[in-house]
Design a protein around this motif. Structure first.
Motif: not given
Length: 125
Positions: A1-9, A24-27
């Motif tokens: 399962q791909v996970q994406l985590v945003e930051s910086g706002g 992002a997780s993995g490659r």
């Protein structure tokens, strides 16, 4: 399962700058087309910027020349550098990825398979 985590706002004055990150997780990043979208209150989610598998970048007209999307495959991270920010840039910003035909430019939200939780950007004096 791909996970994406945003930051910086955050909160910034008009004319200021912010850099958003999407880890992002993995490659995921090296294998995907990546995009940034945003959604303001009461409005539909809209495309902001994208980068293909072959590093082609593209932008919506309203941010052309002010925003820059980039990717660091080694860090598995995508960035959105936002300069000359305007109040109308205020929105929740989302990172998205797709591994389906990642060499194509994608501007529709439906074309992306994975999404982050979003990060709030507020441009106000």
């Amino acid at each position: 399962q791909v996970q994406l985590v945003e930051s910086g706002g955050g909160l910034v004055q008009p004319g200021g700058s912010l850099r958003l990150s999407c880890a992002a997780s993995g490659r995921t990043v090296s294998r995907s087309a990546m995009g940034w979208f945003r959604q303001a209150p009461g409005k539909e989610r809209e495309f902001v910027a994208g980068v293909t598998y072959f590093l082609t970048t593209y932008y919506t007209d309203s941010v052309q020349g002010r925003f820059t999307i980039s990717r660091d495959n080694a860090k598995n991270t995508v960035y959105l550098q936002m300069n000359s920010l305007k109040p109308e840039d205020t929105a929740v910003y989302y990172c998205a990825a797709t591994q389906s035909a990642p060499w194509d430019a994608r501007v529709r939200a439906i074309d992306y398979d994975y999404w982050g939780q979003g990060t709030q950007v507020t441009v106000s004096s």
